[in-house]
Motif scaffolding. Structure first.
Motif, PDB file in Angstrom:
ATOM      1  N   GLU A   8       0.835  -1.172  -0.033  1.00 16.39           N
ATOM      2  CA  GLU A   8      -0.086   0.054   0.157  1.00 16.39           C
ATOM      3  C   GLU A   8       0.752   1.175  -0.080  1.00 16.39           C
ATOM      4  OE1 GLU A   8      -3.757   1.780   2.400  1.00 16.39           O
ATOM      5  OE2 GLU A   8      -2.956  -0.030   2.872  1.00 16.39           O
ATOM      6  N   GLY A  12       0.982   3.899  -2.820  1.00 15.66           N
ATOM      7  CA  GLY A  12       0.727   5.419  -2.444  1.00 15.66           C
ATOM      8  C   GLY A  12       1.796   6.440  -2.846  1.00 15.66           C
ATOM      9  N   THR A  69      -7.039   7.083  -2.340  1.00 16.96           N
ATOM     10  CA  THR A  69      -6.666   5.972  -1.323  1.00 16.96           C
ATOM     11  C   THR A  69      -7.437   4.830  -1.256  1.00 16.96           C
ATOM     12  OG1 THR A  69      -8.598   7.130   0.027  1.00 16.96           O
ATOM     13  CG2 THR A  69      -6.495   7.643   0.470  1.00 16.96           C
TER      14      THR A  69
END
Length: 94
Positions: A8, A12, A69
């Motif tokens: 993640e 990101g 997100t």
């Protein structure tokens, strides 16, 4: 399904330059599909793309955007499951 925090964070960092709300054009560059094909896939109820992107979708007036997100989590899950699947098939990854 839990999200691998390392994956993640990597996604990101990769998507940091993009705005908080992504357009179909942003997604088309990420998924390697045309924006028109994404629009059609998302508009079909219960299609795989509709189910995957439902959580990320935000409607602002007549326009549709997707939360960055949520897309990061989706990509991290997709990468983790594809690596696990390839490992089970015996490709030797991991």
């Amino acid at each position: 399904m839990t999200v691998d925090l390392r994956l993640e964070r990597e996604w990101g960092n990769h998507l940091d330059g993009l705005p908080v709300l992504l357009t179909y054009e942003h997604l088309s560059s990420l998924f390697g599909r045309s924006s028109g094909a994404l629009r059609q896939a998302v508009c079909r109820p219960k299609s795989p793309m509709d189910l995957l992107l439902r959580e990320a979708r935000v409607a602002v007036g007549r326009r549709t955007y997707f939360k960055r997100t949520s897309i990061v989590k989706l990509l991290a899950i997709a990468e983790a499951t594809s690596v696990v699947r390839r490992t089970k098939d015996g490709d030797g990854l991991r």
